[in-house]
Enzyme design. Sequence first.
Site, short mmCIF file in Angstrom:
data_model
loop_
_atom_site.label_atom_id
_atom_site.label_comp_id
_atom_site.label_asym_id
_atom_site.label_seq_id
_atom_site.Cartn_x
_atom_site.Cartn_y
_atom_site.Cartn_z
N ASP A 1 24.96 -37.41 27.25
CA ASP A 1 26.38 -37.62 27.57
C ASP A 1 26.74 -39.10 27.43
OD1 ASP A 1 25.09 -38.55 29.82
OD2 ASP A 1 26.09 -37.21 31.23
N SER A 2 25.72 -39.93 27.09
CA SER A 2 25.97 -41.32 26.72
C SER A 2 26.83 -41.41 25.46
CB SER A 2 24.64 -42.07 26.50
OG SER A 2 23.76 -41.28 25.71
N ASP B 1 22.57 -32.74 27.20
CA ASP B 1 23.07 -33.01 28.55
C ASP B 1 24.21 -32.06 28.91
OD1 ASP B 1 21.58 -35.04 29.71
OD2 ASP B 1 22.75 -36.65 28.79
N GLU C 1 15.06 -42.46 35.73
CA GLU C 1 15.84 -43.60 35.24
C GLU C 1 15.92 -44.73 36.26
OE1 GLU C 1 20.12 -44.77 33.18
OE2 GLU C 1 19.61 -42.65 33.45
#
Length: 271
Positions: free
Chosen positions: A51-52, A90, A189
């Site tokens: 979704d980046s 994602d 992350e």
Amino acid sequence: MSIHKEQKRITTNTILEMKQNGEKIAMLTAYDYSMAKMLDEAGVDVLLVGDSASNVMAGHETTLPITLDQMIYHAQSVVRAAKRSLVVVDLPFGSYQGNTKRALDSSIRIMKESGAHAVKLEGGSEVTDSIRRILTAGIPVMGHLGLTPQSIYKFGTYAVRAKEEAEAIKLRSDALLLEKAGCFSLVLEKIPAILAEEVSKSLHIPTIGIGAGKGTDGQVLVSHDMLGINHEFNPRFLRRYANLHEIIQEAVQHYTRDVKENKFPSDTEQY
């Protein structure tokens, strides 16, 4: 007759075996056909349709605005290119939180309409019911703990997570919960390297780190950051393997100059 040896497709089982054999897993983001084809042919194990894309492809400040339809479009493009890599997509913000039926419906749409191989979602104990429900449809799920960008407004910062003991305890517990719920792997992350290594050793499923040190079972970076296309993002965990921003700009300036000076096309470049 020449026999063409086909490359073996990486599956969720392959990356589990990679952890068992001590082989590190290389994962990169991909959002379009041309880039995904290059990454796949270069030997990347997992392509994450992240979704980046909200940031690097659409220019949004956060990952929140991207829609399920947009994620499916990016996933379709990547799946068409990937002959070997495992393709994980994602679930975007709003497509699974707090509603197990929506989580299942969103995952089914991604798998059915894009042909991807797995979905990824953020969170721990809050999303285990959704994970179990998605798995009832036979859809593999990758988890995501630590800094979870979809919760950026809750955190208020992109700083390292789980430095405080209470958050570290929850992260350890969530990792075990996600494994028990049935996730085939986990992204960790931006958490302390010691914690990431400890969590990785406590799990049978592979962990893939971003800003989580070398003790995880694999690594992931955003391709546009790693290739130096996006040159404004400089976190400590990022290693740039190329400076494509400079190369592309120079090429475009050269092309523009040649057009304006009537040097392109030449006699040999016309019909």
